[in-house]
Scaffold this motif. Structure first.
Motif, PDB file in Angstrom:
ATOM      1  N   GLN A 122       0.729  -1.060   0.134  1.00 29.29           N
ATOM      2  CA  GLN A 122      -0.108  -0.048  -0.129  1.00 29.29           C
ATOM      3  C   GLN A 122       0.917   1.079   0.159  1.00 29.29           C
ATOM      4  N   ASN A 123       0.647   2.082  -1.051  1.00 28.24           N
ATOM      5  CA  ASN A 123       1.246   3.332  -1.010  1.00 28.24           C
ATOM      6  C   ASN A 123       0.420   4.366  -0.907  1.00 28.24           C
ATOM      7  N   THR A 124       0.336   5.441   0.135  1.00 26.97           N
ATOM      8  CA  THR A 124      -0.178   6.536   0.867  1.00 26.97           C
ATOM      9  C   THR A 124       0.702   7.704   0.364  1.00 26.97           C
ATOM     10  N   MET A 125      -0.349   8.789  -0.185  1.00 27.81           N
ATOM     11  CA  MET A 125       0.418   9.890  -0.469  1.00 27.81           C
ATOM     12  C   MET A 125      -0.492  11.129  -0.670  1.00 27.81           C
ATOM     13  N   SER A 126      -0.140  12.286  -0.639  1.00 29.75           N
ATOM     14  CA  SER A 126      -1.017  13.369  -0.854  1.00 29.75           C
ATOM     15  C   SER A 126      -0.098  14.683  -1.175  1.00 29.75           C
ATOM     16  N   PHE A 127      -0.708  15.354  -2.175  1.00 31.57           N
ATOM     17  CA  PHE A 127       0.078  16.608  -2.661  1.00 31.57           C
ATOM     18  C   PHE A 127      -0.877  17.705  -2.499  1.00 31.57           C
ATOM     19  N   ILE A 128       0.160  18.881  -2.864  1.00 31.38           N
ATOM     20  CA  ILE A 128      -0.577  20.319  -3.175  1.00 31.38           C
ATOM     21  C   ILE A 128      -0.066  20.714  -4.487  1.00 31.38           C
ATOM     22  N   ASP A 129      -1.168  20.928  -5.246  1.00 35.59           N
ATOM     23  CA  ASP A 129      -0.698  21.520  -6.668  1.00 35.59           C
ATOM     24  C   ASP A 129      -0.653  22.906  -6.768  1.00 35.59           C
ATOM     25  N   ILE A 130       0.157  23.462  -7.603  1.00 36.43           N
ATOM     26  CA  ILE A 130       0.164  24.773  -7.869  1.00 36.43           C
ATOM     27  C   ILE A 130       0.245  24.902  -9.462  1.00 36.43           C
ATOM     28  N   PRO A 131      -1.033  25.228 -10.184  1.00 32.52           N
ATOM     29  CA  PRO A 131      -1.139  25.217 -11.494  1.00 32.52           C
ATOM     30  C   PRO A 131      -0.718  26.679 -12.140  1.00 32.52           C
ATOM     31  N   VAL A 132      -0.397  26.823 -13.127  1.00 24.87           N
ATOM     32  CA  VAL A 132      -0.140  28.138 -14.008  1.00 24.87           C
ATOM     33  C   VAL A 132      -0.819  27.758 -15.420  1.00 24.87           C
ATOM     34  N   SER A 133      -1.612  28.678 -15.868  1.00 21.16           N
ATOM     35  CA  SER A 133      -2.275  28.361 -16.894  1.00 21.16           C
ATOM     36  C   SER A 133      -2.466  29.533 -17.918  1.00 21.16           C
ATOM     37  N   ALA A 134      -3.265  29.164 -19.160  1.00 19.79           N
ATOM     38  CA  ALA A 134      -3.681  30.422 -20.025  1.00 19.79           C
ATOM     39  C   ALA A 134      -4.995  29.908 -20.233  1.00 19.79           C
ATOM     40  N   VAL A 135      -5.956  31.018 -20.040  1.00 14.08           N
ATOM     41  CA  VAL A 135      -7.422  30.692 -20.241  1.00 14.08           C
ATOM     42  C   VAL A 135      -7.930  31.571 -21.330  1.00 14.08           C
ATOM     43  N   TYR A 161       4.352   7.364   1.749  1.00 12.81           N
ATOM     44  CA  TYR A 161       5.043   6.075   2.490  1.00 12.81           C
ATOM     45  C   TYR A 161       4.381   5.026   1.921  1.00 12.81           C
ATOM     46  N   TYR A 162       5.051   3.841   2.214  1.00 10.60           N
ATOM     47  CA  TYR A 162       4.570   2.770   1.951  1.00 10.60           C
ATOM     48  C   TYR A 162       4.506   1.665   3.015  1.00 10.60           C
ATOM     49  N   THR A 163       3.956   0.543   2.854  1.00  9.49           N
ATOM     50  CA  THR A 163       3.724  -0.452   3.672  1.00  9.49           C
ATOM     51  C   THR A 163       3.422  -1.808   3.057  1.00  9.49           C
TER      52      THR A 163
END
Length: 297
Positions: A122-135, A161-163
């Motif tokens: 089991q792989n457990t993860m979380s992120f924070i994303d920072i997007p830059v874009s054209a709209v 982390y993994y288990t």
């Protein structure tokens, strides 16, 4: 004279701020969908996809009436727990070891294989994303706008982390110099069948760089502006920082399954909701035919 200059400066600043904020589109956002880790490897490796949900903020600055640039942030509300499965695993490698009673380096052959069809981690993860874009946005109906977005985002790992959950491992050690095979010596990390082993540790993922796109509809609801979009992103780089060539090194040095892959990328798709409050300018021009609620009459 000085007072007039101060008043004039304040007036110019206010006019500039008004012009800037009139072209800003600020919205709270939330996304829901599917997230997948995609390993590239010759091994029989599979990662079950997971659902994700984010909350965030999106700020768009419109350079023209239809075109703008955007910057934002998205936080993953829940940790993603991936089942990583390695099937029919068998591997051997050559190593060199020094025995405590014999300091002369001795070359050995180490073999590890799975007695069971699958190894589950089991792989457990979380992120924070920072997007830059054209709209880019343009009207499609009287009060609705089609919105397209293309950009890149940086995914910063917050937890990873993994288990090892399920395994049945067989290990052997062979010294060609003495034609000696060692087996079933738990004190030296050698087992015929090991099913009670659950090592865990950090994955140490790289920062994830992805390209993403959105396509949706922007429309007013009373004093709010609502944007509902389809969302897709695809990873551009390898998530795994440190590669390994064996799941287990002698003695009892366990490596996570994804470290065996040649490349691991990330992919997401889903829907994204953005909600903001209309400015006076938007009420008068962009959403002038919006549906009003009873309390606005």
């Amino acid at each position: 004279m000085l007072t007039n200059k101060i008043y004039l400066t304040i007036l110019m600043v206010l006019m500039l701020l008004n012009a800037v904020f009139a072209q800003l589109d600020i919205r709270l956002t939330s996304a829901f969908g599917n997230i997948s880790l995609m390993p590239e490897t010759k091994l029989n490796m599979n990662v079950e996809p997971e659902n994700f949900i984010t909350v965030g903020l999106q700020v768009d600055y419109y350079i023209t009436k239809n075109f703008g640039v955007g910057f934002g942030g998205d936080y993953y509300v829940k940790e993603n727990e991936f089942d990583v499965i390695l099937s029919n695993y068998s591997h051997g490698y050559k190593g060199v070891d020094n025995w405590e009673s014999d300091p002369i380096p001795r070359e050995y052959d180490f073999t590890v294989r799975s007695n069971a069809p699958e190894i589950l981690e089991q792989n457990t993860m979380s992120f924070i994303d920072i997007p830059v874009s054209a709209v880019y946005t343009f009207p499609v109906l009287n009060n609705a706008y089609l919105v397209t977005r293309l950009g890149v985002k940086v995914g910063i790992p917050l937890k990873d982390y993994y288990t090892l959950k399920e395994s049945d491992l067989y290990t052997r050690l062979y010294f060609e110099e003495w034609d000696l095979e060692l087996f079933d010596i738990p004190a030296h990390g050698l087992y015929d069948s090991r099913i009670d082993w659950h090592p865990e540790g950090e994955l140490n993922f790289n920062t994830a760089f992805s390209i993403f796109s959105e396509l949706g509809i922007d429309f007013p609801v009373s004093f709010l502006k609502v944007r509902l979009s389809g969302y897709f992103s695809y990873g551009l780089n390898d998530l795994v920082y440190e590669k390994q060539n064996s799941l287990v090194y002698w003695r009892e040095d366990y490596n996570n399954i994804l470290s065996l892959a040649d490349n691991v990328s990330i992919m997401q798709y889903g829907v994204k909701l953005g909600i903001g409050i209309q400015t006076k300018k938007e009420m008068k021009i962009k959403y002038k035919n919006r549906i009003k609620c009873a309390w606005e009459d």
